[in-house]
Scaffold this motif. Structure first.
Motif, PDB file in Angstrom:
ATOM      1  N   PRO A   6       0.834  -1.207   0.000  1.00  0.00           N
ATOM      2  CA  PRO A   6       0.000   0.000   0.000  1.00  0.00           C
ATOM      3  C   PRO A   6       0.866   1.255   0.000  1.00  0.00           C
ATOM      4  CG  PRO A   6      -0.506  -1.424   1.878  1.00  0.00           C
ATOM      5  CD  PRO A   6       0.619  -2.051   1.150  1.00  0.00           C
ATOM      6  N   GLN A   7       0.315   2.367  -0.442  1.00  0.00           N
ATOM      7  CA  GLN A   7       1.083   3.599  -0.550  1.00  0.00           C
ATOM      8  C   GLN A   7       1.127   4.406   0.736  1.00  0.00           C
ATOM      9  OE1 GLN A   7       3.070   4.852  -3.184  1.00  0.00           O
ATOM     10  NE2 GLN A   7       2.869   2.680  -3.539  1.00  0.00           N
ATOM     11  N   GLN A   8       0.205   4.157   1.663  1.00  0.00           N
ATOM     12  CA  GLN A   8       0.291   4.876   2.929  1.00  0.00           C
ATOM     13  C   GLN A   8      -0.507   4.173   4.007  1.00  0.00           C
ATOM     14  OE1 GLN A   8      -1.005   8.775   1.725  1.00  0.00           O
ATOM     15  NE2 GLN A   8      -2.986   8.474   2.640  1.00  0.00           N
ATOM     16  N   GLY A   9      -0.127   4.450   5.238  1.00  0.00           N
ATOM     17  CA  GLY A   9      -0.820   3.895   6.391  1.00  0.00           C
ATOM     18  C   GLY A   9       0.139   3.590   7.517  1.00  0.00           C
ATOM     19  N   ARG A  10      -0.416   3.489   8.705  1.00  0.00           N
ATOM     20  CA  ARG A  10       0.374   3.168   9.889  1.00  0.00           C
ATOM     21  C   ARG A  10       0.353   1.666  10.086  1.00  0.00           C
ATOM     22  NH1 ARG A  10       2.602   5.567  14.055  1.00  0.00           N
ATOM     23  NH2 ARG A  10       1.877   7.604  13.425  1.00  0.00           N
ATOM     24  N   LEU A  11       1.484   1.104  10.414  1.00  0.00           N
ATOM     25  CA  LEU A  11       1.577  -0.315  10.720  1.00  0.00           C
ATOM     26  C   LEU A  11       1.067  -0.504  12.143  1.00  0.00           C
ATOM     27  CD1 LEU A  11       2.456  -2.948   9.429  1.00  0.00           C
ATOM     28  CD2 LEU A  11       4.727  -2.581  10.341  1.00  0.00           C
ATOM     29  N   ALA A  12       0.096  -1.382  12.301  1.00  0.00           N
ATOM     30  CA  ALA A  12      -0.593  -1.549  13.584  1.00  0.00           C
ATOM     31  C   ALA A  12       0.387  -1.796  14.729  1.00  0.00           C
ATOM     32  CB  ALA A  12      -1.575  -2.713  13.493  1.00  0.00           C
ATOM     33  N   HIS A  13       0.203  -1.048  15.790  1.00  0.00           N
ATOM     34  CA  HIS A  13       0.971  -1.202  17.035  1.00  0.00           C
ATOM     35  C   HIS A  13       2.486  -1.058  16.823  1.00  0.00           C
ATOM     36  CE1 HIS A  13      -2.802  -2.483  18.738  1.00  0.00           C
ATOM     37  NE2 HIS A  13      -2.896  -3.426  17.824  1.00  0.00           N
ATOM     38  N   ALA A  14       2.890  -0.274  15.848  1.00  0.00           N
ATOM     39  CA  ALA A  14       4.313  -0.074  15.591  1.00  0.00           C
ATOM     40  C   ALA A  14       4.562   1.410  15.287  1.00  0.00           C
ATOM     41  CB  ALA A  14       4.765  -0.929  14.411  1.00  0.00           C
ATOM     42  N   PRO A  15       5.720   1.911  15.635  1.00  0.00           N
ATOM     43  CA  PRO A  15       6.025   3.323  15.383  1.00  0.00           C
ATOM     44  C   PRO A  15       6.551   3.565  13.967  1.00  0.00           C
ATOM     45  CG  PRO A  15       7.816   2.341  16.593  1.00  0.00           C
ATOM     46  CD  PRO A  15       6.763   1.266  16.439  1.00  0.00           C
ATOM     47  N   VAL A  16       5.873   2.977  12.982  1.00  0.00           N
ATOM     48  CA  VAL A  16       6.267   3.181  11.586  1.00  0.00           C
ATOM     49  C   VAL A  16       5.039   3.544  10.760  1.00  0.00           C
ATOM     50  CG1 VAL A  16       8.311   1.706  11.616  1.00  0.00           C
ATOM     51  CG2 VAL A  16       6.093   0.720  11.077  1.00  0.00           C
ATOM     52  N   VAL A  17       5.264   4.399   9.759  1.00  0.00           N
ATOM     53  CA  VAL A  17       4.197   4.855   8.880  1.00  0.00           C
ATOM     54  C   VAL A  17       4.697   4.722   7.447  1.00  0.00           C
ATOM     55  CG1 VAL A  17       2.805   6.852   8.204  1.00  0.00           C
ATOM     56  CG2 VAL A  17       3.397   6.519  10.595  1.00  0.00           C
ATOM     57  N   LEU A  18       3.811   4.244   6.566  1.00  0.00           N
ATOM     58  CA  LEU A  18       4.128   4.188   5.144  1.00  0.00           C
ATOM     59  C   LEU A  18       3.454   5.378   4.486  1.00  0.00           C
ATOM     60  CD1 LEU A  18       5.446   2.513   2.888  1.00  0.00           C
ATOM     61  CD2 LEU A  18       3.251   1.379   2.587  1.00  0.00           C
ATOM     62  N   HIS A  19       4.251   6.234   3.876  1.00  0.00           N
ATOM     63  CA  HIS A  19       3.721   7.434   3.238  1.00  0.00           C
ATOM     64  C   HIS A  19       4.379   7.594   1.874  1.00  0.00           C
ATOM     65  CE1 HIS A  19       1.817  11.321   2.946  1.00  0.00           C
ATOM     66  NE2 HIS A  19       2.980  11.849   2.631  1.00  0.00           N
ATOM     67  N   GLY A  20       3.569   7.619   0.832  1.00  0.00           N
ATOM     68  CA  GLY A  20       4.107   7.777  -0.518  1.00  0.00           C
ATOM     69  C   GLY A  20       5.002   6.634  -0.937  1.00  0.00           C
ATOM     70  N   GLY A  21       4.740   5.445  -0.417  1.00  0.00           N
ATOM     71  CA  GLY A  21       5.533   4.279  -0.778  1.00  0.00           C
ATOM     72  C   GLY A  21       6.842   4.155  -0.020  1.00  0.00           C
ATOM     73  N   ARG A  22       7.064   5.013   0.974  1.00  0.00           N
ATOM     74  CA  ARG A  22       8.313   4.984   1.753  1.00  0.00           C
ATOM     75  C   ARG A  22       7.992   4.886   3.236  1.00  0.00           C
ATOM     76  NH1 ARG A  22      13.366   9.187   1.261  1.00  0.00           N
ATOM     77  NH2 ARG A  22      14.800   7.847   2.386  1.00  0.00           N
ATOM     78  N   TRP A  23       8.697   4.018   3.930  1.00  0.00           N
ATOM     79  CA  TRP A  23       8.511   3.857   5.372  1.00  0.00           C
ATOM     80  C   TRP A  23       9.178   5.001   6.118  1.00  0.00           C
ATOM     81  CZ3 TRP A  23       5.022   0.744   7.145  1.00  0.00           C
ATOM     82  CH2 TRP A  23       4.671  -0.396   6.418  1.00  0.00           C
ATOM     83  N   TRP A  24       8.555   5.392   7.232  1.00  0.00           N
ATOM     84  CA  TRP A  24       9.098   6.412   8.117  1.00  0.00           C
ATOM     85  C   TRP A  24       9.014   5.899   9.533  1.00  0.00           C
ATOM     86  CZ3 TRP A  24      11.096  11.065   6.452  1.00  0.00           C
ATOM     87  CH2 TRP A  24      10.911  11.336   5.093  1.00  0.00           C
ATOM     88  N   LEU A  25      10.104   6.028  10.281  1.00  0.00           N
ATOM     89  CA  LEU A  25      10.099   5.718  11.709  1.00  0.00           C
ATOM     90  C   LEU A  25       9.555   6.946  12.414  1.00  0.00           C
ATOM     91  CD1 LEU A  25      13.645   4.120  11.933  1.00  0.00           C
ATOM     92  CD2 LEU A  25      11.455   2.959  11.617  1.00  0.00           C
ATOM     93  N   ASP A  26       8.482   6.765  13.154  1.00  0.00           N
ATOM     94  CA  ASP A  26       7.744   7.885  13.733  1.00  0.00           C
ATOM     95  C   ASP A  26       7.944   7.909  15.236  1.00  0.00           C
ATOM     96  OD1 ASP A  26       5.989  10.023  13.776  1.00  0.00           O
ATOM     97  OD2 ASP A  26       4.204   8.744  13.869  1.00  0.00           O
ATOM     98  N   GLY A  27       8.567   8.960  15.709  1.00  0.00           N
ATOM     99  CA  GLY A  27       8.822   9.102  17.138  1.00  0.00           C
ATOM    100  C   GLY A  27       8.321  10.435  17.650  1.00  0.00           C
ATOM    101  N   GLY A  28       8.438  10.631  18.944  1.00  0.00           N
ATOM    102  CA  GLY A  28       7.969  11.868  19.551  1.00  0.00           C
ATOM    103  C   GLY A  28       8.690  13.106  19.044  1.00  0.00           C
ATOM    104  N   ALA A  29       9.943  12.960  18.640  1.00  0.00           N
ATOM    105  CA  ALA A  29      10.723  14.116  18.181  1.00  0.00           C
ATOM    106  C   ALA A  29      10.602  14.346  16.674  1.00  0.00           C
ATOM    107  CB  ALA A  29      12.193  13.913  18.535  1.00  0.00           C
ATOM    108  N   GLY A  30       9.914  13.447  15.971  1.00  0.00           N
ATOM    109  CA  GLY A  30       9.758  13.601  14.529  1.00  0.00           C
ATOM    110  C   GLY A  30       9.840  12.262  13.820  1.00  0.00           C
TER     111      GLY A  30
END
Length: 76
Positions: A6-30
């Motif tokens: 999929p091109q975007q979405g949050r992985l359930a119960h994990a601090p990662v988000v898929l946006h525009g086909g690229r994974w991002w590690l999502d933390g409190g600081a950014g």
């Protein structure tokens, strides 16, 4: 990979988000993209497995509802 990711979405119960086909590690600081292609591939595979599991559970619920609707004496 056998199916497109999929091109975007949050992985359930994990601090990662898929946006525009690229994974991002999502933390409190950014958010930052992971630099390891193998890690990104593992996230792709995990996301596909989670989606397949969600579809399988949804199909079980549909079949269960169909079985109970055709069996008036069925109990839940």
């Amino acid at each position: 990979m056998s199916a497109p990711t999929p091109q975007q979405g949050r992985l359930a119960h994990a601090p990662v988000v898929l946006h525009g086909g690229r994974w991002w590690l999502d933390g409190g600081a950014g958010s930052i993209p992971p630099s390891d292609p193998a890690f990104s591939a593992a996230l792709d595979d995990f996301a596909l497995s989670m989606a397949a599991a969600d579809r399988a559970v949804a199909n079980l619920h549909i079949r269960q509802d169909e079985t109970h609707s055709t069996d008036p004496g069925g109990m839940r």
